[in-house]
Write a protein that holds these residues in place. Structure first.
Motif, mmCIF file in Angstrom:
data_model
loop_
_atom_site.group_PDB
_atom_site.id
_atom_site.type_symbol
_atom_site.label_atom_id
_atom_site.label_comp_id
_atom_site.label_asym_id
_atom_site.label_seq_id
_atom_site.Cartn_x
_atom_site.Cartn_y
_atom_site.Cartn_z
ATOM 1 N N ASN B 71 -10.822 102.355 37.203
ATOM 2 C CA ASN B 71 -11.711 101.310 37.338
ATOM 3 C C ASN B 71 -11.168 99.993 37.126
ATOM 4 O OD1 ASN B 71 -14.373 100.567 38.606
ATOM 5 N ND2 ASN B 71 -15.007 100.115 36.484
ATOM 6 N N THR B 74 -13.288 96.377 34.778
ATOM 7 C CA THR B 74 -14.263 97.145 33.860
ATOM 8 C C THR B 74 -15.168 96.056 33.117
ATOM 9 O OG1 THR B 74 -13.169 98.897 34.274
ATOM 10 C CG2 THR B 74 -14.915 98.974 32.252
ATOM 11 N N TYR B 75 -16.560 96.070 33.262
ATOM 12 C CA TYR B 75 -17.374 95.061 32.536
ATOM 13 C C TYR B 75 -17.667 95.770 31.032
ATOM 14 C CZ TYR B 75 -18.370 92.302 36.309
ATOM 15 O OH TYR B 75 -18.178 91.484 37.468
ATOM 16 N N PHE B 77 -20.996 94.572 28.992
ATOM 17 C CA PHE B 77 -22.037 93.609 29.002
ATOM 18 C C PHE B 77 -22.541 93.191 27.811
ATOM 19 C CE2 PHE B 77 -21.968 96.371 32.690
ATOM 20 C CZ PHE B 77 -22.178 95.562 33.698
ATOM 21 N N ASP B 79 -26.019 93.074 26.770
ATOM 22 C CA ASP B 79 -27.049 93.864 26.448
ATOM 23 C C ASP B 79 -26.663 95.568 26.408
ATOM 24 O OD1 ASP B 79 -26.817 94.553 29.021
ATOM 25 O OD2 ASP B 79 -28.861 94.020 29.673
ATOM 26 N N ALA B 81 -25.862 97.795 28.057
ATOM 27 C CA ALA B 81 -26.138 98.793 29.207
ATOM 28 C C ALA B 81 -25.820 100.064 29.091
ATOM 29 C CB ALA B 81 -25.456 98.135 30.490
ATOM 30 N N LEU B 82 -26.386 100.683 27.885
ATOM 31 C CA LEU B 82 -26.135 102.131 27.620
ATOM 32 C C LEU B 82 -27.389 102.871 28.082
ATOM 33 C CD1 LEU B 82 -24.927 102.096 23.823
ATOM 34 C CD2 LEU B 82 -23.239 102.374 25.859
ATOM 35 N N LEU B 83 -27.109 104.154 28.793
ATOM 36 C CA LEU B 83 -28.259 104.963 29.215
ATOM 37 C C LEU B 83 -29.037 105.534 27.944
ATOM 38 C CD1 LEU B 83 -26.837 106.769 32.193
ATOM 39 C CD2 LEU B 83 -27.855 104.629 32.088
ATOM 40 N N LEU B 94 -20.245 109.810 31.681
ATOM 41 C CA LEU B 94 -21.087 109.125 32.773
ATOM 42 C C LEU B 94 -20.096 108.682 33.776
ATOM 43 C CD1 LEU B 94 -23.952 108.277 34.369
ATOM 44 C CD2 LEU B 94 -23.460 105.950 33.202
ATOM 45 N N VAL B 95 -19.196 107.764 33.292
ATOM 46 C CA VAL B 95 -18.364 107.101 34.196
ATOM 47 C C VAL B 95 -16.927 107.756 34.433
ATOM 48 C CG1 VAL B 95 -19.034 104.870 33.113
ATOM 49 C CG2 VAL B 95 -17.161 105.752 32.217
ATOM 50 N N GLU B 97 -17.510 111.396 35.274
ATOM 51 C CA GLU B 97 -18.019 112.336 36.149
ATOM 52 C C GLU B 97 -17.908 112.073 37.834
ATOM 53 O OE1 GLU B 97 -22.132 112.427 35.230
ATOM 54 O OE2 GLU B 97 -21.702 113.174 33.103
ATOM 55 N N ARG B 142 -16.481 103.217 26.261
ATOM 56 C CA ARG B 142 -16.868 103.533 27.698
ATOM 57 C C ARG B 142 -16.059 102.815 28.540
ATOM 58 N NH1 ARG B 142 -22.759 102.216 29.760
ATOM 59 N NH2 ARG B 142 -21.882 100.197 29.368
ATOM 60 N N ALA B 143 -15.905 101.330 28.447
ATOM 61 C CA ALA B 143 -14.801 100.682 29.354
ATOM 62 C C ALA B 143 -13.518 101.200 29.034
ATOM 63 C CB ALA B 143 -14.826 99.249 28.901
#
Lengths: 269, 255
Positions: B71, B74-75, B77, B79, B81-83, B94-95, B97, B142-143
């Motif tokens: 990707n 890639t951001y 954030f 806040d 932005a975790l689920l 998640l990213v 899959e 994650r990024a």
């Protein structure tokens, strides 16, 4: 300044926080039930509640016991439960699907929200004759009634829940290049789940109400039919036995949803 | 891979937020964007990553992203932005899959990025169990998992307390020193900008225009507290921004 001496006494800061945070107190609910039933029992035994006003709780229990022993309980309960299960499952699943579509697509929203608003206030029982014409006098019309009644509150709860999903999470999904389907499945649906489940509590209670209504109008067996028969004979013990079964059904369904919430929403804590 | 902004302008309705921004984000460098609140710096970042479409101008990728990059843009954030319903491990998987990276291959990537962000012990924890700083480290992990060509960081440390911010800045410097990454880093905190930026872009108040681009050639790991030259740069930035910030603060919103 000796007269102000008293005023200089230190005053303890008054506590004014706390509250507004209900905690689980399991036994209290049970205690309320026991208390109310106990009052009714004592009242009817001692005579300050006449037996015409309220049947003796112990008699209701005895009626319930007879119902159990004669096997009539299951003869009434099983058709009722299957109607409830089929009708509510159809209504809730279509309701969740439509609610998610309303939450996601502008045109579906523009088209469906007024329609749902128009359908919601209709007493669904009034439509039973129509359903009988459409689906016949058999089970299908009862399924349709219950499904229709569960559909509207489920739709409203679901699209509200989808609207409330944190948009920043959806942006995050897009920024990582997740597919549309993944975003719906992995972000929107789980995010809307709390709202959907609490909507389901209401929908299922409505389903029970409609179940009884449907069975009162043309069913040989079923809790509704049983209550109707008892009511027309003014047999209060049997009437109450039927009502108790409905209450228990409501409590069981609510507990079931609570259990599902515990499993699916453990991340909330 | 470089990013080039070519005469970017952007408006929301009648409100012009960005005017004629042209600049390069060179490979392997951190470019910081600073400016008074409402100057459109977060908007600029959303434009760079393709989350919004610029009214005018183009954003170009020069060269191809590095091999294995999943990707490119890639951001990270503000806040996080975790689920909340997924564990640390699940948030990173998640990213992966969607790129059909599952099982052992995904586990290897996740273990690697968690080690790089010092989170290896927390892979099963849920976001609500983590502190703000740890959450942002998860978001950074994650990024990193998608091997970005450019990291787009939108005030990544602004939601954190000042001690945590210091620690995370050290972590970012360590990450960059180990393996240099390209980043566009939006912040309103000048100390962050002079600590992490190779190049600092100062934007004016709305509509945001480039007022000055400051280059800092001290290597990231040599930047210490109380470094005279950095202090001087920070003061220079603040002098430039003070009046803009004051004027921006006194503007009515939604005029």
């Amino acid at each position: 300044m000796s007269d102000t001496g008293a005023k200089n006494q230190p005053i303890e800061v008054r506590f004014r926080g706390g509250g507004f945070a209900p905690k689980a107190r399991r036994s209290v609910g049970l205690a309320v039930f026991i208390f109310l039933i106990g009052i009714a029992e004592i009242g009817t035994r001692q005579g300050w509640i006449s037996s015409l006003t309220l049947p003796k709780p112990s008699d209701v229990l005895a009626t319930f016991g007879e119902l159990w022993e004669s096997g009539l309980l299951f003869k009434h309960l099983i058709p009722s439960l299957s109607r409830l299960a089929v009708g509510a499952a159809i209504g809730a699943s279509i309701g969740i699907a439509v609610g998610i579509m309303i939450g996601l697509f502008s045109y579906v929203r523009a088209g469906m929200v007024p329609l749902v608003a128009a359908i919601f206030p209709i007493p669904k029982i009034a439509l039973l004759p129509l359903f009988v014409i459409w689906f016949g006098i058999d089970e299908a019309s009862k399924y349709a009634l219950i499904a229709f009644g569960t559909f509207t509150p489920t739709v409203v709860a679901t699209y509200g829940a989808v609207d409330n999903v944190d948009r920043s999470l959806i942006r995050m999904g897009q920024s990582f290049g997740l597919s549309w389907l993944s975003i719906v499945r992995k972000i929107v649906l789980p995010g809307a789940m709390p709202g959907i489940l609490s909507g389901l509590r209401i929908s299922l209670a409505i389903a029970i109400i409609l179940l009884v209504a449907a069975e009162m109008l043309g069913a040989e067996y079923g809790i509704g039919a049983y209550i109707l028969e008892a009511g027309s004979l003014y047999d209060l013990e049997r009437l109450f036995a039927g009502v108790v079964i409905l209450s228990l059904l409501g409590v069981i369904l609510s507990t079931l949803i609570g259990f599902i919430e515990g499993r699916l929403l453990s991340w909330r804590a | 891979m470089d990013i080039r902004l070519d005469a970017i302008s952007h408006s929301y309705g009648d409100t012009e937020v960005l005017r004629d921004i042209s600049l390069d984000i060179p490979n392997g460098k951190i470019v910081c964007f600073v400016g008074p609140s409402g100057c459109g710096k977060s908007t600029l970042l959303r434009l760079i990553g393709g989350l919004e479409r610029a009214s005018k101008g183009r954003i170009l990728q020069l060269g191809s992203p590095p091999e294995g990059c999943l990707n490119p843009l890639t951001y990270v954030f503000q806040d996080f932005a975790l689920l909340p319903w997924r564990s640390v491990h699940g948030n990173i998987s998640l990213v992966l899959e969607d790129r059909n990276i599952k099982g052992a291959q995904a586990d290897a990537i996740i273990a690697d990025v968690l080690a790089r962000t010092k989170l290896s012990d927390f892979s099963k924890a849920l976001p609500r169990q983590l502190s703000g700083g740890m959450k942002q480290r998860v978001a950074i992990a994650r990024a990193l998992a998608v091997k970005p060509a450019v990291m787009l960081m939108d005030e990544p440390l602004s939601a954190l307390d000042s001690q945590t911010r210091e620690l995370l800045m050290d972590d970012l410097v360590a990450l960059w020193t180990r393996q240099s990454f390209t980043a566009a880093y939006v912040t309103h905190n000048l100390a962050e900008a002079v600590r992490l930026g190779h190049r600092i872009v100062v934007l004016s108040r709305r509509p945001g225009e480039i007022r000055e681009i400051v280059e800092i050639d001290i290597p990231l790991r040599d930047r210490t507290h109380g470094d005279a030259k950095l202090e001087q740069t920070q003061k220079h930035l603040w002098d430039m921004m003070r009046d803009e910030a004051r004027a921006a603060d006194e503007e009515l919103l939604d005029v």
